[in-house]
Write a protein that holds these residues in place. Structure first.
Motif, PDB file in Angstrom:
ATOM      1  N   LEU A   1     -41.831 -18.191  50.584  1.00 29.79           N
ATOM      2  CA  LEU A   1     -43.156 -17.668  50.262  1.00 29.79           C
ATOM      3  C   LEU A   1     -43.113 -16.799  49.013  1.00 29.79           C
ATOM      4  N   PHE A   2     -44.009 -17.102  48.073  1.00 32.94           N
ATOM      5  CA  PHE A   2     -44.255 -16.207  46.939  1.00 32.94           C
ATOM      6  C   PHE A   2     -45.287 -15.195  47.409  1.00 32.94           C
ATOM      7  N   ILE A   3     -44.923 -13.913  47.370  1.00 34.51           N
ATOM      8  CA  ILE A   3     -45.818 -12.860  47.844  1.00 34.51           C
ATOM      9  C   ILE A   3     -46.011 -11.840  46.732  1.00 34.51           C
ATOM     10  N   PHE A   4     -47.271 -11.663  46.327  1.00 32.67           N
ATOM     11  CA  PHE A   4     -47.634 -10.724  45.262  1.00 32.67           C
ATOM     12  C   PHE A   4     -48.450  -9.600  45.884  1.00 32.67           C
ATOM     13  N   ALA A   5     -48.047  -8.354  45.625  1.00 36.23           N
ATOM     14  CA  ALA A   5     -48.789  -7.187  46.095  1.00 36.23           C
ATOM     15  C   ALA A   5     -48.751  -6.110  45.026  1.00 36.23           C
ATOM     16  N   ASN A   6     -49.910  -5.519  44.752  1.00 34.87           N
ATOM     17  CA  ASN A   6     -50.047  -4.461  43.748  1.00 34.87           C
ATOM     18  C   ASN A   6     -49.802  -5.023  42.346  1.00 34.87           C
ATOM     19  N   ASN A   7     -48.592  -4.905  41.818  1.00 36.74           N
ATOM     20  CA  ASN A   7     -48.317  -5.396  40.461  1.00 36.74           C
ATOM     21  C   ASN A   7     -46.982  -6.134  40.377  1.00 36.74           C
ATOM     22  N   ARG A   8     -46.443  -6.550  41.520  1.00 36.48           N
ATOM     23  CA  ARG A   8     -45.151  -7.234  41.496  1.00 36.48           C
ATOM     24  C   ARG A   8     -45.074  -8.262  42.625  1.00 36.48           C
ATOM     25  N   ALA A   9     -44.033  -9.077  42.575  1.00 34.28           N
ATOM     26  CA  ALA A   9     -43.933 -10.191  43.517  1.00 34.28           C
ATOM     27  C   ALA A   9     -42.488 -10.453  43.897  1.00 34.28           C
ATOM     28  N   ILE A  10     -42.335 -11.100  45.056  1.00 39.31           N
ATOM     29  CA  ILE A  10     -41.023 -11.524  45.534  1.00 39.31           C
ATOM     30  C   ILE A  10     -41.122 -12.959  46.024  1.00 39.31           C
ATOM     31  N   LEU A  11     -39.961 -13.599  46.142  1.00 38.77           N
ATOM     32  CA  LEU A  11     -39.837 -14.864  46.853  1.00 38.77           C
ATOM     33  C   LEU A  11     -39.149 -14.541  48.169  1.00 38.77           C
ATOM     34  N   PHE A  12     -39.805 -14.911  49.280  1.00 38.06           N
ATOM     35  CA  PHE A  12     -39.385 -14.412  50.591  1.00 38.06           C
ATOM     36  C   PHE A  12     -39.049 -15.550  51.535  1.00 38.06           C
ATOM     37  N   ASP A  13     -37.854 -15.496  52.107  1.00 35.52           N
ATOM     38  CA  ASP A  13     -37.444 -16.418  53.163  1.00 35.52           C
ATOM     39  C   ASP A  13     -37.878 -15.800  54.491  1.00 35.52           C
ATOM     40  N   TYR A  14     -39.005 -16.272  55.028  1.00 30.65           N
ATOM     41  CA  TYR A  14     -39.568 -15.674  56.240  1.00 30.65           C
ATOM     42  C   TYR A  14     -38.760 -16.056  57.488  1.00 30.65           C
ATOM     43  N   LEU A  15     -37.971 -17.128  57.400  1.00 33.67           N
ATOM     44  CA  LEU A  15     -37.158 -17.523  58.555  1.00 33.67           C
ATOM     45  C   LEU A  15     -35.979 -16.576  58.755  1.00 33.67           C
ATOM     46  N   LYS A  16     -35.414 -16.109  57.642  1.00 34.94           N
ATOM     47  CA  LYS A  16     -34.277 -15.198  57.709  1.00 34.94           C
ATOM     48  C   LYS A  16     -34.675 -13.751  57.432  1.00 34.94           C
TER      49      LYS A  16
END
Length: 549
Positions: free
Chosen positions: A226-241
């Motif tokens: 998942l690409f998740i953007f909040a405020n002014n930055r973003a991460i790529l997130f493995d929601y399974l782990k």
């Protein structure tokens, strides 16, 4: 210069105007058209979702006072927790029938204000959370004749107010964040996932007092993370782990883009029409309000909105933001993917922030963003509406290519007089220029597959269509668009896939067919209903519903 030479000179310039770049600019300046569909649907359209029966579920909030439409058959909602009315015989949700331009009142029992949702693989809308006695509730709405809301009390582990939902490859929804909720959970619950999981990224992106990371922008990347953007930055997130795979650079300038600074974002069209090459994905984030805009608005000082967009290829090994400038600044704008791959930026204000009475200078002109053009030639200003659509406005794509636009409730209750921007109960449609009558002979008409057809993953599908005028086979594409849940300037679960395939072949008369290959897995296209379009010379057909599974 002699008279014949003058005439030749004028004719030559006229020819250039009709055939050269100038003509192209004139065509692009058509700007679309607006139509008022219903002056009053009884409620303010704060949340909207198109379902696969061509009905749109719309709702606002239950603690807002009496709406302008009554519940049917003498029904009333009795809620001792309600902060406005303990006994309310009016509706706060309606079903809009696109074909008949009619509404049907629906009944919600608990408060759905500032909630979230997504359509499940079976076509049902799962709506989660809200305010007050609705913050832990899960609500189900099936696309069937005469259906109404069903409510599951305590269906959520944590209160969800201003959260974001996304459909996952396995058919579940992930529900991320909300007011003072630095965690995520899944629905439906499974034996392996019954609780909420801590999410430090939301702690890291929270600004004091105003937060600026609510309704985070969430997109399923092509690798399943998942690409998740909040405020002014973003991460790529493995929601399974529960692991951060990548941290993206902060948006240049560092200005917030999430609620209540409230910009908007889209995952640009994903092209799977590739010959063994890796599928790429790009995200576009536009508008918002600068730091301090919310508290300034609370003190009567309305700061100008942001006029910048950031675009980033999220699949790159070392991705960087590329900044662009919109024709006008915009906060609380909505961004929608059109079937031809362009992005519509619509609704919003030029100053202030999201919040009661906090918006000023409504932006009435939509903008088209053409992602395939070169920088400097991507934005096109469209014809204006006459209705301000500010805080609590919505927009969704319809099957015929129009955009349904509603809402604008900048006040605590239904206020129609004595305020700068009255509560708006109307529905209108915006028709992009591809629906102009002059394009009718170039517009494809899908013959097969028929609507409600089922397709598999990695399957070759023959799409048959007709075109009245001469077809340009090199300018035909087939696209799948996921219908999105729209609220608070973000369209959750929005996705457009350009399908791979072969050449277009004539099959007699004005009919043609093209064989396309469907997405290979749920990482590219989570199971469920999509709108299938054929696009010819930038002009889309009417969509047909297909279910991939």
């Amino acid at each position: 210069m002699t008279k014949p030479l003058i005439l030749s000179f004028l004719l030559w310039h006229l020819l250039l105007l009709l055939t050269g770049p100038c003509r192209r600019n004139l065509a692009q300046a058509a700007g679309g058209t607006w139509s008022l569909l219903r002056p009053n649907i009884g409620i303010s359209a704060m949340h909207m979702q198109l379902l696969n029966n061509d009905r749109v579920v719309i709702y606002d909030r239950t603690d807002i006072g009496r709406s302008n439409v009554s519940l049917p058959d003498g029904k009333c909602r009795n809620d001792s927790n309600d902060t406005a009315l303990k006994n309310d015989c009016t509706a706060h949700s309606v079903e809009y029938d696109v074909a008949t331009n009619s509404i049907r009142p629906l009944m919600v029992l608990t408060d759905v204000w500032c909630s979230s949702g997504a359509v499940m693989p079976d076509g049902s809308l799962i709506q989660t959370g809200g305010y007050n006695d609705g913050d832990h509730v899960v609500r189900l709405y099936n696309p069937c004749s005469g259906c109404d809301w069903q409510e599951i009390q305590n269906g959520l582990t944590q209160r969800r107010w201003y959260a974001t939902n996304h459909i996952l490859p396995d058919g579940r929804q992930i529900i991320i964040g909300g007011r003072r909720q630095f965690n995520y959970e899944f629905y439906p619950k499974t034996a392996m996932a019954t609780k909420a999981y801590n999410f430090p990224f939301l702690v890291q992106t929270t600004d004091p007092v105003v937060e600026n990371n609510l309704y985070p922008f969430v997109f399923l990347n092509v690798d399943g993370n998942l690409f998740i953007f909040a405020n002014n930055r973003a991460i790529l997130f493995d929601y399974l782990k529960s692991v951060v795979v990548k941290r993206y650079p902060e948006v240049p300038g560092g200005q917030p883009r999430s609620y209540p600074s409230t910009g908007s974002a889209v995952l640009l069209p994903v092209n799977i029409n590739l010959q063994g090459l890796a599928v790429e994905a790009e995200v576009l984030v536009c508008g918002g309000a600068p730091k301090g805009a919310y508290t300034s608005a609370a003190n009567g000082n309305f700061l100008g909105a942001l006029n910048s967009c950031g675009r980033i290829r999220i699949t790159d090994p070392s991705p960087q933001w590329v900044m662009e400038t919109m024709p006008m600044a915009r906060v609380m704008g909505d961004m929608l993917l059109l079937p031809n791959g362009n992005v519509l930026i619509i609704n919003g204000a030029a100053a202030g922030a999201a919040g009661w009475e906090y918006g000023r200078n409504p932006v009435l002109k939509p903008v088209i963003y053409r992602p395939g053009n070169s920088i400097g030639s991507r934005f096109e200003v469209q014809n204006p509406s006459t209705i301000p659509r500010m805080y609590h406005s919505t927009a969704v794509l319809l099957r015929d290519g129009r955009v349904l636009v509603g809402g604008s409730n900048p006040h605590t209750y239904y206020n129609f007089t004595g305020v700068l921007f009255p509560t708006e109960l109307s529905l209108e449609s915006f028709s992009p220029s591809y629906l102009d009558p002059g394009s009718a002979k170039l517009r494809p008409n899908i013959i097969s597959p028929v609507s409600q057809s089922k397709i598999g993953y990695g399957q070759q599908v023959t799409v048959r269509f007709s075109v009245m005028e001469t077809l340009n086979g090199n300018m035909v594409t087939v696209r799948m668009v996921a219908p999105s849940f729209n609220t608070h300037s973000f369209s959750m679960n929005q996705r457009l896939l350009v399908l791979g395939g072969g050449t277009v072949a004539a099959v007699g008369g004005s009919s043609y067919e093209v064989k396309v290959v469907t997405p290979g897995s749920g990482k590219l296209a989570p199971s469920g209903y999509y709108l299938l379009f054929v696009v010819h010379q930038d002009i889309p057909s009417r969509g047909v519903w297909v279910k991939i599974q």
